[in-house]
Design an enzyme around this catalytic site. Structure first.
Site, PDB file in Angstrom:
ATOM      1  N   THR A  22       0.832  -1.213   0.000  1.00 19.80           N
ATOM      2  CA  THR A  22       0.000   0.000   0.000  1.00 19.80           C
ATOM      3  C   THR A  22       0.860   1.255   0.000  1.00 19.80           C
ATOM      4  O   THR A  22       0.582   2.221  -0.689  1.00 19.80           O
ATOM      5  CB  THR A  22      -0.872   0.022   1.273  1.00 19.80           C
ATOM      6  OG1 THR A  22      -1.453  -1.264   1.422  1.00 19.80           O
ATOM      7  CG2 THR A  22      -1.936   1.079   1.205  1.00 19.80           C
ATOM      8  N   ALA A  24       4.348   1.287  -0.339  1.00 21.17           N
ATOM      9  CA  ALA A  24       5.685   1.223  -0.922  1.00 21.17           C
ATOM     10  C   ALA A  24       5.804   0.262  -2.090  1.00 21.17           C
ATOM     11  O   ALA A  24       4.998  -0.654  -2.249  1.00 21.17           O
ATOM     12  CB  ALA A  24       6.659   0.785   0.170  1.00 21.17           C
ATOM     13  N   ASP A 134       4.292  -7.495  11.957  1.00 17.07           N
ATOM     14  CA  ASP A 134       3.749  -7.869  10.651  1.00 17.07           C
ATOM     15  C   ASP A 134       4.578  -8.996  10.040  1.00 17.07           C
ATOM     16  O   ASP A 134       4.934  -8.946   8.874  1.00 17.07           O
ATOM     17  CB  ASP A 134       3.733  -6.640   9.733  1.00 17.07           C
ATOM     18  CG  ASP A 134       2.874  -6.875   8.490  1.00 17.07           C
ATOM     19  OD1 ASP A 134       1.907  -7.652   8.579  1.00 17.07           O
ATOM     20  OD2 ASP A 134       3.186  -6.294   7.441  1.00 17.07           O
TER      21      ASP A 134
END
Ligand code: ADE
Length: 464
Positions: A22, A24, A134
């Site tokens: 989103t 990069a 993440d």
């Protein structure tokens, strides 16, 4: 891709697109100076500002720029133009680990090697106060020697699945690796959340499929929340036992990284790697270590390509490490540099409550109005009008670890000259007993410490 190669600051040639999220895009890059491969992550500044996470990114990047570990994609340098941020990173030639798993489940020993490397990388970053948040397939890469390289440590604020509202959005990225407490937004411990994701990774490596999966998303969330998973028949008992402790829906009772490292299944990998290493060493006496870096939790190991990884000493991050990279900390390249210097920073080896109480004391002593603002900011305002109104200063505390903080003082109103005087004559003396080092003054105190990463100011923005 255009016919003419794009060149970044006359030093890197941008090549093919390696990946996209989103915020990069990641490109293959080639250093024009050393002719070595790099990966260049290009981030849209505006999008990052919009999510309001720039401070977190700055803080974590400042840590990652000096934290080196054989199983973490190294961040070589950060550059910026008006609209873009560029992260020049180590290039992991072997691609994504999960491309391997897509071809079929891994053998136990191979899965264990990657799991050990993952746990070591995660443990290393946690010890420096950085949480990934993440961990997922796209972030697990391999180098040319089949060693794991975790990418995006320090960039967790840019995790694809987190949007402006703080909610997890499933349209981009899968929640399959996310801990239940993160999904439930109960406020979570980054270390425990990372541990859960490592458990999901381990399951996938050994099984070849996800532990929590359902075509209905709500059902999938429910399964994650209850840790409703079943190990396939070929999972050894020791792995089952370990997985049940990692995939514990209660973060408070979930096994810690330290305990994972003590588990019998994990330790088996260390023993066999040591044997492999010993054998290799006996075969190539005096040659550089060619064994895997699995099992080495410190960063003084040998990388897969045989290069000695430079250890940043002392092992835990200290104020000088960060402040000597002061240019790195404020990432001035990311922002337009203000020649009037409205902000200053100091490092401090105190806990946050001690720092706050000291700032409040200082405010009272200097007859300033002290108020608390959103996001933990302390606002200090003079009572008398100056040349350009009242001088106002925000104090913001960034945690690097529980007892090590960076404090930023930033003028938000009033005359800069008056602010500088208040700083020099009032604030600095009042804070003297908690300040370890002021930004820019570390050289006098620790002369040998060289900036580890060069700070570059790109002259021109490449064509996108
Ligand atoms: N894709 C994303 N980051 C990468 C890296 N550092 N090396 C190779 N491929 C990547």
């Amino acid at each position: 891709m255009e016919n003419k190669p794009r060149v970044l600051t006359q030093r890197y040639e941008l090549g093919r697109l390696l990946g996209q999220g989103t915020f990069a895009k990641v490109y293959y890059g080639r250093s024009l100076v050393g002719n070595h491969s790099v990966a260049i992550k290009v981030i849209d500044k505006e999008k990052v500002f919009k999510v309001g996470l720039m401070d977190q990114i700055k803080r974590e990047i400042s840590v990652m720029r000096i934290a080196r570990h054989p199983n973490i994609v190294q961040l070589y340098e950060v550059m910026a133009t008006k609209s873009k941020i560029y992260f020049v990173m180590e290039y992991a030639k072997g691609g994504e680990l999960f491309d391997k798993v897509a071809k079929g489940k891994l053998k136990e020993d191979v899965a264990r090697k990657y799991f050990i490397q993952l746990i070591n990388a995660v443990d290393f970053c946690h010890s420096r106060g950085v949480y990934h948040r993440d961990i997922k397939p796209e972030n697990l890469l391999l180098d040319e020697n089949e060693n794991l390289k975790v990418s995006d440590f320090g960039l967790s604020a840019l995790a694809d699945s987190k949007h402006q509202d703080g909610l997890l959005h499933t349209t981009c990225g899968t929640p399959a690796y996310v801990a239940p407490e993160v999904i439930n937004r109960r406020g979570y411990d980054g270390a425990k959340a990372d541990t859960w994701s490592c458990g999901v990774v381990l399951f996938v490596l050994l099984a070849g499929y996800l532990p929590f999966h359902d075509s209905n998303l709500m059902e999938m969330y429910r399964k994650i929340g209850r840790a409703d998973f079943r190990c396939p028949s070929w999972f050894p008992t020791e792995v089952r036992r370990l997985l049940s402790k990692i995939l514990d829906p209660n973060p408070c009772t979930r096994i810690s990284i330290d305990k994972i490292k003590e588990s019998s299944w994990f330790r088996k990998g260390l023993i066999s790697n040591k044997q492999v290493k010993a054998e290799a060493e006996s075969k190539v006496a005096g040659a550089s270590d060619m064994s895997t870096s699995a099992g080495s939790s410190e960063c003084s190991g040998v990388t897969g390509d045989g290069n000695l990884v430079q250890q940043v000493k002392p092992p835990s991050l200290n104020a000088f490490d960060i402040i000597s990279l002061s240019a790195g900390f404020d990432l001035s390249g990311l922002f337009e540099v203000d020649p009037r210097k409205r902000e200053t920073r100091f490092a401090c080896r105190q806990t946050a409550p001690v720092i706050i109480s000291k700032l409040v004391d200082m405010g009272e002593r200097l007859r300033l109005k002290v108020s608390k603002k959103e996001g933990g900011l302390l606002r200090l305002e003079g009572l008398k009008e100056g040349r350009k109104g009242v001088v106002g200063v925000d104090a913001e505390i960034f945690e690097v670890s529980r007892s090590f903080h960076l404090v930023e003082l930033k003028k938000f109103s009033g005359d800069t000259f008056e602010y500088q005087r208040m700083l020099r004559e009032g604030m600095r003396p009042a804070l003297d007993d908690i300040v370890w080092v002021w930004q820019g003054e570390e050289q006098q105190q620790q002369q040998q410490l060289q900036p580890l990463v060069e700070q570059t100011q790109p002259e021109q923005e490449p064509q996108q």
